[in-house]
Design a protein around this motif. Sequence first.
Motif, short mmCIF file in Angstrom:
data_model
loop_
_atom_site.label_atom_id
_atom_site.label_comp_id
_atom_site.label_asym_id
_atom_site.label_seq_id
_atom_site.Cartn_x
_atom_site.Cartn_y
_atom_site.Cartn_z
N VAL A 296 60.07 108.01 56.28
CA VAL A 296 60.95 109.15 56.49
C VAL A 296 61.95 108.84 57.61
O VAL A 296 61.81 107.84 58.32
N SER A 297 62.93 109.71 57.74
CA SER A 297 63.86 109.65 58.87
C SER A 297 64.02 111.06 59.41
O SER A 297 63.80 112.04 58.69
N LEU A 298 64.40 111.16 60.67
CA LEU A 298 64.59 112.47 61.30
C LEU A 298 65.67 112.37 62.36
O LEU A 298 66.11 111.26 62.71
N VAL A 299 66.08 113.52 62.83
CA VAL A 299 67.16 113.57 63.81
C VAL A 299 66.75 112.88 65.11
O VAL A 299 65.59 112.93 65.51
N ARG A 300 67.71 112.24 65.73
CA ARG A 300 67.50 111.75 67.10
C ARG A 300 68.12 112.79 68.02
O ARG A 300 69.35 112.93 68.10
N LEU A 301 67.28 113.53 68.68
CA LEU A 301 67.74 114.65 69.50
C LEU A 301 68.62 114.16 70.66
O LEU A 301 68.41 113.06 71.21
N GLY A 302 69.59 114.99 70.98
CA GLY A 302 70.50 114.64 72.08
C GLY A 302 69.85 114.82 73.45
O GLY A 302 68.72 115.31 73.57
N LYS A 303 70.58 114.47 74.48
CA LYS A 303 70.08 114.57 75.85
C LYS A 303 69.68 116.01 76.16
O LYS A 303 70.30 116.96 75.64
N PRO A 304 68.62 116.19 76.93
CA PRO A 304 67.86 115.20 77.72
C PRO A 304 66.73 114.50 76.97
O PRO A 304 65.90 113.83 77.58
N TRP A 305 66.65 114.68 75.65
CA TRP A 305 65.65 113.97 74.86
C TRP A 305 65.96 112.47 74.87
O TRP A 305 67.13 112.07 74.88
N LYS A 306 64.93 111.67 74.85
CA LYS A 306 65.13 110.22 74.77
C LYS A 306 63.99 109.58 73.98
O LYS A 306 62.87 110.10 73.95
N VAL B 142 62.50 119.87 62.19
CA VAL B 142 61.90 120.14 60.87
C VAL B 142 62.96 120.11 59.77
O VAL B 142 62.74 119.53 58.69
N SER B 143 64.10 120.71 60.02
CA SER B 143 65.14 120.76 58.98
C SER B 143 65.79 119.40 58.74
O SER B 143 66.42 119.18 57.71
N LYS C 43 67.94 125.54 73.23
CA LYS C 43 68.92 124.57 72.76
C LYS C 43 68.36 123.80 71.55
O LYS C 43 67.18 123.42 71.54
N SER C 44 69.25 123.54 70.61
CA SER C 44 68.80 122.87 69.38
C SER C 44 68.64 121.36 69.55
O SER C 44 67.84 120.74 68.85
N GLY C 45 69.40 120.78 70.44
CA GLY C 45 69.33 119.33 70.63
C GLY C 45 69.90 118.54 69.47
O GLY C 45 69.65 117.34 69.32
N LYS C 46 70.66 119.20 68.61
CA LYS C 46 71.17 118.57 67.40
C LYS C 46 72.15 117.45 67.72
O LYS C 46 72.94 117.54 68.66
N SER C 47 72.09 116.39 66.93
CA SER C 47 73.03 115.28 67.05
C SER C 47 73.20 114.64 65.68
O SER C 47 72.49 114.95 64.73
#
Length: 327
Positions: A187-197, A321-322, A172-176
Amino acid sequence: MPRIVAESPPKLPDSPVKRSRIGDLPMRVIYRFLAVGLAVILAAVAAVVGFVSSGSPDQPGEGKTGQIAAPSAAPPSPGPGSAEPSALATPATSAEPSASEPAASVSAQASPSGTSSASASPSESPAETAAPSSAPDGSEPAPDRSAVIAALADPRVPDLPRDKRLGRLSGKSGKSKRRVQDGKSGVSLVRLGKPWKVFGAAPFSTKQVLPKAKGAAHRAMLVSCPVPILVQKKAKDTALLAARWTLNHHPKGSKITWTASQSIKNGWLLAYRVKYKVKGKARSSMAAVAVTEIPGAKPAMLFATIPDVQSKYWRAINTAVSSLRLK
């Protein structure tokens, strides 16, 4: 009768001749007078000579009176064709100064009119004319590759592979659409979706984690921070040292196997498998390090590691990374 002739009264002698009393003086007194007189004469002669000499400014070894060395001229303010070094710093993968820098610095002397005579030609980019900026936080590149040589001598770290792009990982990519801002790294980066926290960041600047998994020797995480190692002239070398440093966050005895090595915008990416043992059983994690140049500061580092028992989330590494951007 005999003639009595009266004799004239005898003449009284004239007063005795006055003598000079000099002969009556002791010789030591005479010598003393002579010495004092000679000293007075010599002092008078010396005073006259000194007065004459002080009035002549052209005596050898003496400068003319009244002359004061003029202070050096202040550097001219930058003209329209010049810029401050910090303004010219660009996030290049190599911090080596170009061959045109020495000539540019020599020609930047002040002209008689007080303006700068150096300006970048239209064909030159700022990265070619600017020397690498020196920051107090250690962002200036190391002068040699001694640290890289030491890293490659580590049996846990193999030689760098040929450039190879990171393929699409499984899971799963966890993209949000949400993002995490790393003000310390720039820098800034993606905040991954659940179950990442989002989790407590220390010792990093930002940190996202997966729930603890049974059988995993460490927790899956995605973090960012300024690179915690010595910056190298090449971003690829900096990424190598960063990857070696990440072994501190893997089980003891971990070894790296490279899976990807590629350039990214303003930096370099290294992806790798980390192999180790848990209770005598062979295990591994998928990991990646991305180093991004930051103008006027240390490069930013993105580090992700996910153990094999949570391999269904490995594609989140592609997503992270992207998503890496300068603030």
